[in-house]
Design a protein around this motif. Sequence first.
Motif, PDB file in Angstrom:
ATOM      1  N   TYR A  39       0.861  -1.193   0.000  1.00  0.00           N
ATOM      2  CA  TYR A  39       0.000   0.000   0.000  1.00  0.00           C
ATOM      3  C   TYR A  39       0.892   1.236   0.000  1.00  0.00           C
ATOM      4  O   TYR A  39       1.857   1.310   0.779  1.00  0.00           O
ATOM      5  CB  TYR A  39      -0.928   0.027   1.224  1.00  0.00           C
ATOM      6  CG  TYR A  39      -1.806   1.255   1.269  1.00  0.00           C
ATOM      7  CD1 TYR A  39      -2.910   1.355   0.426  1.00  0.00           C
ATOM      8  CD2 TYR A  39      -1.514   2.307   2.118  1.00  0.00           C
ATOM      9  CE1 TYR A  39      -3.717   2.486   0.444  1.00  0.00           C
ATOM     10  CE2 TYR A  39      -2.311   3.445   2.144  1.00  0.00           C
ATOM     11  CZ  TYR A  39      -3.407   3.526   1.301  1.00  0.00           C
ATOM     12  OH  TYR A  39      -4.195   4.647   1.293  1.00  0.00           O
ATOM     13  N   ALA A  40       0.565   2.183  -0.873  1.00  0.00           N
ATOM     14  CA  ALA A  40       1.275   3.467  -0.949  1.00  0.00           C
ATOM     15  C   ALA A  40       2.789   3.273  -1.081  1.00  0.00           C
ATOM     16  O   ALA A  40       3.579   4.005  -0.480  1.00  0.00           O
ATOM     17  CB  ALA A  40       0.949   4.325   0.271  1.00  0.00           C
ATOM     18  N   GLU A  78       7.973  -2.549   5.925  1.00  0.00           N
ATOM     19  CA  GLU A  78       7.856  -1.816   7.189  1.00  0.00           C
ATOM     20  C   GLU A  78       8.013  -2.735   8.395  1.00  0.00           C
ATOM     21  O   GLU A  78       8.566  -2.331   9.422  1.00  0.00           O
ATOM     22  CB  GLU A  78       6.495  -1.104   7.258  1.00  0.00           C
ATOM     23  CG  GLU A  78       6.294  -0.016   6.222  1.00  0.00           C
ATOM     24  CD  GLU A  78       7.069   1.250   6.555  1.00  0.00           C
ATOM     25  OE1 GLU A  78       7.649   1.329   7.660  1.00  0.00           O
ATOM     26  OE2 GLU A  78       7.102   2.160   5.705  1.00  0.00           O
ATOM     27  N   ALA A  79       7.507  -3.982   8.276  1.00  0.00           N
ATOM     28  CA  ALA A  79       7.572  -4.904   9.413  1.00  0.00           C
ATOM     29  C   ALA A  79       7.175  -6.295   8.952  1.00  0.00           C
ATOM     30  O   ALA A  79       6.538  -6.475   7.902  1.00  0.00           O
ATOM     31  CB  ALA A  79       6.653  -4.451  10.546  1.00  0.00           C
ATOM     32  N   LEU A  80       7.576  -7.273   9.749  1.00  0.00           N
ATOM     33  CA  LEU A  80       7.132  -8.656   9.590  1.00  0.00           C
ATOM     34  C   LEU A  80       6.305  -9.015  10.819  1.00  0.00           C
ATOM     35  O   LEU A  80       6.824  -9.038  11.938  1.00  0.00           O
ATOM     36  CB  LEU A  80       8.324  -9.605   9.446  1.00  0.00           C
ATOM     37  CG  LEU A  80       8.050 -11.103   9.564  1.00  0.00           C
ATOM     38  CD1 LEU A  80       7.031 -11.567   8.536  1.00  0.00           C
ATOM     39  CD2 LEU A  80       9.356 -11.905   9.430  1.00  0.00           C
ATOM     40  N   PHE A 143       0.557   1.342   7.546  1.00  0.00           N
ATOM     41  CA  PHE A 143      -0.211   0.205   8.049  1.00  0.00           C
ATOM     42  C   PHE A 143      -0.502   0.391   9.538  1.00  0.00           C
ATOM     43  O   PHE A 143       0.412   0.447  10.360  1.00  0.00           O
ATOM     44  CB  PHE A 143       0.551  -1.104   7.823  1.00  0.00           C
ATOM     45  CG  PHE A 143       0.925  -1.351   6.388  1.00  0.00           C
ATOM     46  CD1 PHE A 143      -0.007  -1.853   5.491  1.00  0.00           C
ATOM     47  CD2 PHE A 143       2.204  -1.058   5.929  1.00  0.00           C
ATOM     48  CE1 PHE A 143       0.336  -2.085   4.172  1.00  0.00           C
ATOM     49  CE2 PHE A 143       2.565  -1.272   4.615  1.00  0.00           C
ATOM     50  CZ  PHE A 143       1.629  -1.783   3.716  1.00  0.00           C
ATOM     51  N   ASP A 144      -1.763   0.483   9.876  1.00  0.00           N
ATOM     52  CA  ASP A 144      -2.214   0.611  11.268  1.00  0.00           C
ATOM     53  C   ASP A 144      -2.689  -0.774  11.714  1.00  0.00           C
ATOM     54  O   ASP A 144      -3.654  -1.311  11.163  1.00  0.00           O
ATOM     55  CB  ASP A 144      -3.350   1.635  11.345  1.00  0.00           C
ATOM     56  CG  ASP A 144      -3.905   1.789  12.748  1.00  0.00           C
ATOM     57  OD1 ASP A 144      -3.255   1.317  13.699  1.00  0.00           O
ATOM     58  OD2 ASP A 144      -4.998   2.368  12.898  1.00  0.00           O
ATOM     59  N   ALA A 161      -5.700  -7.064  12.595  1.00  0.00           N
ATOM     60  CA  ALA A 161      -6.492  -6.187  11.729  1.00  0.00           C
ATOM     61  C   ALA A 161      -5.539  -5.160  11.143  1.00  0.00           C
ATOM     62  O   ALA A 161      -4.805  -4.480  11.876  1.00  0.00           O
ATOM     63  CB  ALA A 161      -7.598  -5.507  12.517  1.00  0.00           C
ATOM     64  N   ILE A 162      -5.529  -5.050   9.825  1.00  0.00           N
ATOM     65  CA  ILE A 162      -4.623  -4.146   9.116  1.00  0.00           C
ATOM     66  C   ILE A 162      -5.462  -3.037   8.489  1.00  0.00           C
ATOM     67  O   ILE A 162      -6.237  -3.279   7.559  1.00  0.00           O
ATOM     68  CB  ILE A 162      -3.836  -4.902   8.029  1.00  0.00           C
ATOM     69  CG1 ILE A 162      -3.119  -6.112   8.629  1.00  0.00           C
ATOM     70  CG2 ILE A 162      -2.858  -3.970   7.321  1.00  0.00           C
ATOM     71  CD1 ILE A 162      -2.567  -7.068   7.580  1.00  0.00           C
ATOM     72  N   ARG A 163      -5.319  -1.832   9.017  1.00  0.00           N
ATOM     73  CA  ARG A 163      -6.053  -0.688   8.474  1.00  0.00           C
ATOM     74  C   ARG A 163      -5.148   0.104   7.534  1.00  0.00           C
ATOM     75  O   ARG A 163      -4.013   0.437   7.878  1.00  0.00           O
ATOM     76  CB  ARG A 163      -6.548   0.217   9.595  1.00  0.00           C
ATOM     77  CG  ARG A 163      -7.607  -0.392  10.505  1.00  0.00           C
ATOM     78  CD  ARG A 163      -8.000   0.602  11.602  1.00  0.00           C
ATOM     79  NE  ARG A 163      -9.080   0.117  12.459  1.00  0.00           N
ATOM     80  CZ  ARG A 163      -8.899  -0.619  13.552  1.00  0.00           C
ATOM     81  NH1 ARG A 163      -7.658  -0.952  13.919  1.00  0.00           N
ATOM     82  NH2 ARG A 163      -9.931  -1.013  14.278  1.00  0.00           N
ATOM     83  N   THR A 164      -5.666   0.400   6.349  1.00  0.00           N
ATOM     84  CA  THR A 164      -4.991   1.277   5.399  1.00  0.00           C
ATOM     85  C   THR A 164      -6.044   2.194   4.791  1.00  0.00           C
ATOM     86  O   THR A 164      -7.248   2.036   5.046  1.00  0.00           O
ATOM     87  CB  THR A 164      -4.302   0.485   4.259  1.00  0.00           C
ATOM     88  OG1 THR A 164      -5.321  -0.110   3.425  1.00  0.00           O
ATOM     89  CG2 THR A 164      -3.387  -0.597   4.800  1.00  0.00           C
TER      90      THR A 164
END
Length: 563
Positions: A39-40, A78-80, A143-144, A161-164
């Motif tokens: 994303y982005a 960004e992260a695993l 990624f939230d 839960a992955i918010r974008t």
Amino acid sequence: MSHPHLELSAPAELPEGALRVIPLGGLGEVGRNMTAFEYAGRLLIVDCGVLFPEENHPGVDLILPDWSSIRPDLDKVEALVLTHGHEDHIGATPYLLRERGDIPLVGSELTLALLGSKLREHRLRETVHHKVKEGDRVSFGPFDLEFVAVNHSIPDALAVAIRTGAGMVLHTGDFKMDQLPLDGRITDLRAFARLGEEGVDLFMTDSTNAEVPGFTTAEKSIAPTLDRVFHQSSQRIIVACFASHVHRVQQVLDAAAAHGRKVGYVGRSMVRNMAIAAELGYLNVPTGVLVEAKELAKLPPEKQVLISTGSQGEPLSALSRIAQRNHHFVHIEEGDTVVFASSLIPGNENSVYRVINGLARWGANVVHKGNANVHVSGHASAGELLYCYNIVKPRNVLPVHGEIRHMQANAALARATGVPAEHVVIAEDGVVVDLVDGKAQIAGKVDCGYVFVDGSSIGDITEADLKDRRVLGEEGFITVITVVDLQAGKVLSGPEIHARGFAEDDSVFDEIKPKIVTAIDNLLAEGCDDQHQLQQAVRRTIGRWVGTKVKRRPMIVPVVIEA
């Protein structure tokens, strides 16, 4: 690995404001779970696990996800996020970190502890760890992330839960809905409902037990069976289970304490993992019950309990060595009881039954899922999945974690609860799914084959190499050595033929030797001076003869030497 979606091409550039889901393992198979989210211009990875080889993978140690499609963009990760500590979700992490060692790792306390010991084994420095628990909400780039407690066959499992800006994805990881878990930690359906009220745009759900009707049996149901086994056993008890199954080990420890027995761990991974679990408080070891396995051997058999690795019949595991009577301090005796406290992973059936037969041959009483209630699944059955769909009410569904039949059954459950058929997407490894304007759809495919670990080699072994190994193992091989004089145009010596993997003596090849000489002479008479062409003529000649005469298709290695 052949790809099932031959009609798909590479995905187009991701539209602005859209989310891309790239399954790199775990869809269409049980193992090597790994999914990348884009994303982005940034990436988030969820899980990075291994798949264990089957009998058609000779010499292979592990199978990794294929992250070649995102390798050029690893600097954008960004992260695993690691949902739980099973090998099929964390086992490939050290190999990924070899390519970029500073990827932030996100997971629960137990998950990161189990991974930490694995990183030390690989002599990797530990990267940044972000310890999270249920209810936590953290952001990495765009990624939230919010974490939700789920119940599984290992403590501390989490859904995420992955918010974008493109919407919310709810990834369950592996889960079930045990209402009486040993640790009292149930799947948080209230959080699922709350997220559903907010709006789940893509629900990625565990498919492993989607074909199984009803509800998965509670872990506590095993306790009476274990108690009965302990009551009826008059000699040593050996319990085989996964080295990460803390709940099962807890039940065995409790049963041993109740029956006045001592317990020892056998297998390096079992010793390591249970020490970590006990240190962090996930495993409650009754006072005086646990002793060193070698010390246990000094006690009378009726006082001994061994908890061992090898429940899947792994050839080098402790239990396999015990069954073969070549373990260095555990010797199976007539009247011993062996409990297989795990389910069969598809593909391991032959290996497991080979070990069971080996144990039975020495007079052991073998208790397994086929004849007693000694294991329950860690995955939600169809009834539990229906509950989740009705609670979450997702706009789109992408079944994950399972073979194609499991994912199709999961998709049918989603449709049965009212999710429109066009919003239920079945994808396999490498099939890219885009979430655009609230609609999930297949956008193309990326290369996503098997990556084999063979000793210190990673990715160098190909399917062609494995085919050669299978031929060598199943059909044998033949070498044909011939010396020729290219200038004189004649065979000087040979052919000398040797075979391995044949019941017949090498003399069986005497009748084909003149035909090989004739084939070479004919080519030489035509002016051929290409050794490769001469070798191919030898291969064809002996290959046809062996196929007709011996009904075999061995590997043929022709060698033509110029004098």
